[in-house]
Design a protein around this motif. Sequence first.
Motif, PDB file in Angstrom:
ATOM      1  N   CYS A   1       0.817  -1.226   0.000  1.00 53.99           N
ATOM      2  CA  CYS A   1       0.000   0.000   0.000  1.00 53.99           C
ATOM      3  C   CYS A   1       0.851   1.277   0.000  1.00 53.99           C
ATOM      4  O   CYS A   1       0.403   2.339   0.434  1.00 53.99           O
ATOM      5  CB  CYS A   1      -0.965   0.034   1.190  1.00 53.99           C
ATOM      6  SG  CYS A   1      -1.958  -1.453   1.378  1.00 53.99           S
ATOM      7  N   ALA A   2       2.079   1.180  -0.501  1.00 55.44           N
ATOM      8  CA  ALA A   2       2.996   2.318  -0.479  1.00 55.44           C
ATOM      9  C   ALA A   2       2.936   3.124  -1.770  1.00 55.44           C
ATOM     10  O   ALA A   2       3.828   3.915  -2.059  1.00 55.44           O
ATOM     11  CB  ALA A   2       4.424   1.833  -0.232  1.00 55.44           C
ATOM     12  N   GLY A   3       1.911   2.952  -2.548  1.00 55.25           N
ATOM     13  CA  GLY A   3       1.750   3.629  -3.825  1.00 55.25           C
ATOM     14  C   GLY A   3       0.868   2.786  -4.709  1.00 55.25           C
ATOM     15  O   GLY A   3       0.322   1.765  -4.295  1.00 55.25           O
TER      16      GLY A   3
ATOM     17  N   TYR B   1       3.605  -9.991   3.140  1.00 54.25           N
ATOM     18  CA  TYR B   1       4.368  -9.326   4.195  1.00 54.25           C
ATOM     19  C   TYR B   1       4.219  -7.810   4.086  1.00 54.25           C
ATOM     20  O   TYR B   1       4.218  -7.246   2.983  1.00 54.25           O
ATOM     21  CB  TYR B   1       5.847  -9.713   4.069  1.00 54.25           C
ATOM     22  CG  TYR B   1       6.705  -9.204   5.199  1.00 54.25           C
ATOM     23  CD1 TYR B   1       6.831  -9.940   6.374  1.00 54.25           C
ATOM     24  CD2 TYR B   1       7.384  -8.002   5.096  1.00 54.25           C
ATOM     25  CE1 TYR B   1       7.611  -9.486   7.412  1.00 54.25           C
ATOM     26  CE2 TYR B   1       8.167  -7.533   6.134  1.00 54.25           C
ATOM     27  CZ  TYR B   1       8.280  -8.273   7.289  1.00 54.25           C
ATOM     28  OH  TYR B   1       9.055  -7.801   8.323  1.00 54.25           O
ATOM     29  N   GLN B   2       4.094  -7.143   5.234  1.00 55.21           N
ATOM     30  CA  GLN B   2       3.992  -5.689   5.282  1.00 55.21           C
ATOM     31  C   GLN B   2       5.195  -5.138   6.058  1.00 55.21           C
ATOM     32  O   GLN B   2       5.311  -5.314   7.267  1.00 55.21           O
ATOM     33  CB  GLN B   2       2.689  -5.263   5.963  1.00 55.21           C
ATOM     34  CG  GLN B   2       1.425  -5.823   5.320  1.00 55.21           C
ATOM     35  CD  GLN B   2       1.262  -5.404   3.874  1.00 55.21           C
ATOM     36  OE1 GLN B   2       1.336  -4.225   3.538  1.00 55.21           O
ATOM     37  NE2 GLN B   2       1.048  -6.384   2.997  1.00 55.21           N
TER      38      GLN B   2
ATOM     39  N   PRO C   1       2.261   1.932   4.689  1.00 58.77           N
ATOM     40  CA  PRO C   1       0.855   2.079   5.074  1.00 58.77           C
ATOM     41  C   PRO C   1       0.189   0.739   5.374  1.00 58.77           C
ATOM     42  O   PRO C   1      -0.687   0.659   6.242  1.00 58.77           O
ATOM     43  CB  PRO C   1       0.228   2.752   3.845  1.00 58.77           C
ATOM     44  CG  PRO C   1       1.347   3.512   3.218  1.00 58.77           C
ATOM     45  CD  PRO C   1       2.557   2.648   3.422  1.00 58.77           C
ATOM     46  N   GLY C   2       0.602  -0.318   4.661  1.00 56.94           N
ATOM     47  CA  GLY C   2       0.030  -1.630   4.941  1.00 56.94           C
ATOM     48  C   GLY C   2       0.273  -2.065   6.374  1.00 56.94           C
ATOM     49  O   GLY C   2      -0.626  -2.588   7.047  1.00 56.94           O
ATOM     50  N   ARG C   3       1.506  -1.859   6.855  1.00 51.25           N
ATOM     51  CA  ARG C   3       1.821  -2.205   8.255  1.00 51.25           C
ATOM     52  C   ARG C   3       0.985  -1.354   9.210  1.00 51.25           C
ATOM     53  O   ARG C   3       0.495  -1.853  10.232  1.00 51.25           O
ATOM     54  CB  ARG C   3       3.315  -2.006   8.507  1.00 51.25           C
ATOM     55  CG  ARG C   3       3.764  -2.212   9.966  1.00 51.25           C
ATOM     56  CD  ARG C   3       3.726  -3.679  10.395  1.00 51.25           C
ATOM     57  NE  ARG C   3       4.797  -4.442   9.802  1.00 51.25           N
ATOM     58  CZ  ARG C   3       6.009  -4.639  10.360  1.00 51.25           C
ATOM     59  NH1 ARG C   3       6.291  -4.117  11.536  1.00 51.25           N
ATOM     60  NH2 ARG C   3       6.915  -5.370   9.746  1.00 51.25           N
ATOM     61  N   ASP C   4       0.790  -0.069   8.877  1.00 49.99           N
ATOM     62  CA  ASP C   4      -0.002   0.812   9.744  1.00 49.99           C
ATOM     63  C   ASP C   4      -1.471   0.384   9.792  1.00 49.99           C
ATOM     64  O   ASP C   4      -2.098   0.424  10.860  1.00 49.99           O
ATOM     65  CB  ASP C   4       0.101   2.263   9.256  1.00 49.99           C
ATOM     66  CG  ASP C   4       1.474   2.855   9.501  1.00 49.99           C
ATOM     67  OD1 ASP C   4       2.238   2.309  10.329  1.00 49.99           O
ATOM     68  OD2 ASP C   4       1.799   3.879   8.863  1.00 49.99           O
TER      69      ASP C   4
END
Length: 481
Positions: free
Chosen positions: A364-366, A389-390, A395-398
């Motif tokens: 989800c970083a772009g 994996y995030q 943003p995916g990890r968040d």
Amino acid sequence: MLSIKHHGAVQGVTGSCHELFVDSDQSVLVDCGLFQGAETSGSGADSNSLEIDFDISAVQALVITHVHIDHVGRLPYLLAAGFTGPIYCSKPSAALLPLVIEDALKVGVTRNANIIKVCLDRLASQLVPLDYKTWAVVLLNNNTKVQVRLCRAGHILGSAYVIFRLEGGALCRPKGATYNKYWDVLFSGDLGAPYSPLLPAPQSPYRADQLVLESTYGDRNHENRATRRKHLQQSLEHALSDSGTVLIPAFSIGRTQELLYELEHIIHQNKHKAVSKTRSGVSLNWEDIDIIIDSPLASRFTEVYRSLANYWDDEAKRRVSSGRHPLSFEQVTTIDDHATHLQTVSYLQRQTRPAIVIAASGMCAGGRIVNYLKALLGDERNDVLFVGYQAAGTPGRDILRYHNKPNGYVVFDGERYTIKAKVQQISGYSAHAGQRDLLNFIKRMRVKPQKIHLVHGDNNAKQTLKGLIEMENPECEVVVP
């Protein structure tokens, strides 16, 4: 004297880049990847500073394990820094690499067609495609001969682990190591999990004297294939039950094609099974569900995947022979142009039918997944399903971290977006080997490594795996760079 320097994938899982020095004046580079999220090289490079931050004067050749952006994303910068040597990779990777680099240039550098063409022409002139399991000489001088061999890694189409065979020269070996005619150094790249969709599982080589091993999931194991598919189906059925949209962030290459393959099987097995209803109460079966692939790059990769079906595993070939189309079935709609993408996002905000959307980027970083998340995260009818994996700082990890917090939110382009959508993660659905798979990769070698470098993993994953390797291989020296 043989030595290895790690220029990336040391403080995390992205930016893979490793340099094998045959002597002080000659080296071979393995991968040259992009950093994502908060991960850095430790010497200046990060997701915003892409220039090559190490001396390349000794680099005679580059070997690419596979074409994920965290393994090849800085290749244009390597060329700009003056690298003119051969670039070795598998034949499927050679077909996919220009698409990846073209997209990386458009997203991160320029949309000038002439500049992109010059870079791609330069890449084509240096590219040396190799067959699997064949030896090719990459360095030869009066003292030392270095050969390279690529073996299937089972991670994505074209992925390989790399064996360098060094003969002659004043080779540096771990203390107490034995050495006869040659010394084999193996770089794992990213190893796939056994029984992954489409691809044969990686098989261990006969020997490796020294091993550079990924450790992404060094602290956990994956579910088996049947269980993973069952959980995917259950997660989707639960998500679709309230007629919302399921958003699946996925890498354009590898994960998207695997998901299509699994979704085709789920639909084939359950086509007449009710899975959802429209807002007006009309019951929908699995065969009625719209599956949207919103990524021009993913659709181009999927075309190449289909053209390289001879590299698929036996199960996938049998499905094609029986008349099925595991990567191009009728429920799939592909979105190419940007205008249609925006119309689709707008439609899904007010839609009355459930849908599954697969879009990049995987963390989800772009990419186009961001517009879907901005529009749909605030609606509790919708779901976000993570299957990969995030990395820290993405943003995916968040979203994973804060979705169940009161007033949880994620930031895109400096703006907060409240997370009301349900968030799920299927951690077992990974293209990476799990802990036991990594240990088995070593265990099944007849001649075990005398030294192992653990890279491409968070610190806990590396330290956990280190302890287990030392327990099972007490004669082996295990280092965490």
